[in-house]
Design an enzyme around this catalytic site. Structure first.
Site, mmCIF file in Angstrom:
data_model
loop_
_atom_site.group_PDB
_atom_site.id
_atom_site.type_symbol
_atom_site.label_atom_id
_atom_site.label_comp_id
_atom_site.label_asym_id
_atom_site.label_seq_id
_atom_site.Cartn_x
_atom_site.Cartn_y
_atom_site.Cartn_z
ATOM 1 N N CYS A 78 83.687 -35.318 3.720
ATOM 2 C CA CYS A 78 84.211 -35.186 2.349
ATOM 3 C C CYS A 78 84.469 -36.560 1.740
ATOM 4 O O CYS A 78 85.371 -37.286 2.183
ATOM 5 C CB CYS A 78 85.491 -34.339 2.392
ATOM 6 S SG CYS A 78 86.451 -34.351 0.870
ATOM 7 N N CYS A 135 87.975 -37.082 0.248
ATOM 8 C CA CYS A 135 88.970 -37.183 1.328
ATOM 9 C C CYS A 135 89.102 -38.628 1.800
ATOM 10 O O CYS A 135 90.209 -39.115 2.064
ATOM 11 C CB CYS A 135 88.566 -36.305 2.509
ATOM 12 S SG CYS A 135 88.476 -34.532 2.152
#
Length: 332
Positions: free
Chosen positions: A88, A91
């Protein structure tokens, strides 16, 4: 999906962790302090909990199995929960901010990191429909905070709101790190991360503002300049997924997919939702089951989307290796 941090009055228990909370409230033996970076119940000299608490780290890697200890810890200090995944992009932007702020608050808050790919029970418990999802635990009770990457100033505001809410609920303790004499990463003089290439930075800035179209264009420009820029390829896949999900609710997407099991567009949409929530194998299986049943443009759409997921998650991931093999078999 919104990236707006909550107001103090909006700090509500937005997710259902009742089964986990109930489990944590059962009588139990104190857990020993675990290895650094793993979740373990807070301990005090003599093995009792509740005073002069120590933890292995202010940043804990938490699993479905160890989450009970985090619930116990949240009766002493508020716990920020970061649900993330290795693949991600947002993230990777948000996590360092959360870790830095956790260190700055010096034991008044703990950060619990949950890998969405390996902890499906916690993903479901926190109703994490996309990642990163950030929540808090105060006295064992969950509070939904925000979804997506936010600038540091906004994340700091969220920390302050969580601490204020915790104090109102009598959770205002402090923990120390076991062996805290060892300097943290900043004090050890670790080098600052290298700045992002210009188009990558511009894409991240656009993502922070929710301007996915600009981010997509920035990544495409980076790829045009260097077709081997795998970070840009993965970033483009991530932001394209976010762009497709924007403006749609999870309930609507899943309802459409359930109503049209052979509707390629509906299945592509729900596969996006699965990937965004860390349910990678579900997304792969859904689309791969559909590939042999369709032809022409619909089959190509499935192939392109699967290849995009492969780039997003990483070619070395065993789930990607298996899915790529199955896709090749279905196509050829």
């Amino acid at each position: 999906m919104t990236n707006v941090p909550p107001t103090p009055s909006g700090l509500r228990g937005a997710v259902d962790l009742s089964s986990l909370v109930d489990r944590a409230q059962r009588p139990q033996q104190p857990s020993p302090t675990g290895p650094a970076g793993s979740a373990a119940a807070p301990t005090a000299p003599g093995g009792e909990t509740g005073a002069d608490l120590t933890v292995p780290s202010l940043v804990l890697d938490v699993t479905d199995q160890s989450f009970q200890d985090v619930l116990q810890l949240s009766t002493v200090v508020p716990v920020i929960v970061d649900i993330w995944a290795e693949w991600c992009g947002p993230c990777k932007q948000l996590s360092p901010i959360l870790e830095q702020l956790t260190a700055e608050y010096d034991g008044r808050v703990v950060l619990a990191k949950v890998d969405a790919d390996t902890n499906p029970q916690l993903v479901q418990a926190f109703q994490a429909q996309s990642i990163p999802t950030v929540a808090a635990l105060i006295g064992g009770r969950p509070l939904g905070l925000f979804v997506g990457a936010l600038p540091e100033a906004q994340v700091r505001d969220v920390f302050e709101q969580v601490l204020a809410a915790a104090e109102q609920n009598g959770v205002s303790g402090r923990v120390t790190v076991d062996g805290a004499a060892a300097p943290d990463a900043v004090e050890q003089g670790e080098p600052e991360p290298e700045p992002l290439p210009p188009h990558h930075q511009a894409a991240y800035d656009a993502i922070e503002q929710g301007d996915y179209a600009t981010a997509i264009q920035e990544y495409r420009t980076a790829i045009a300049q260097d077709p081997h820029d795998q970070m840009a390829v993965a970033g483009l896949a991530q932001v394209s997924l976010l762009d497709r999900l924007q403006g749609h609710t999870a309930d609507d997407i899943r309802a459409a997919a359930a109503a049209g099991p052979s509707d390629v567009s509906a299945q592509l949409a729900v596969a996006d939702l699965d990937v965004s929530g860390g349910h990678v194998e579900d997304a792969f299986g859904r689309l791969l089951d559909l590939v042999p049943t369709v032809f022409g443009d619909e089959r190509e759409a499935l192939r392109v989307r699967l290849v995009e997921y492969f780039e997003l998650i990483g070619s070395d991931d065993p789930r990607v290796v298996a899915a790529r093999r199955r896709l090749a078999s279905a196509l050829y």
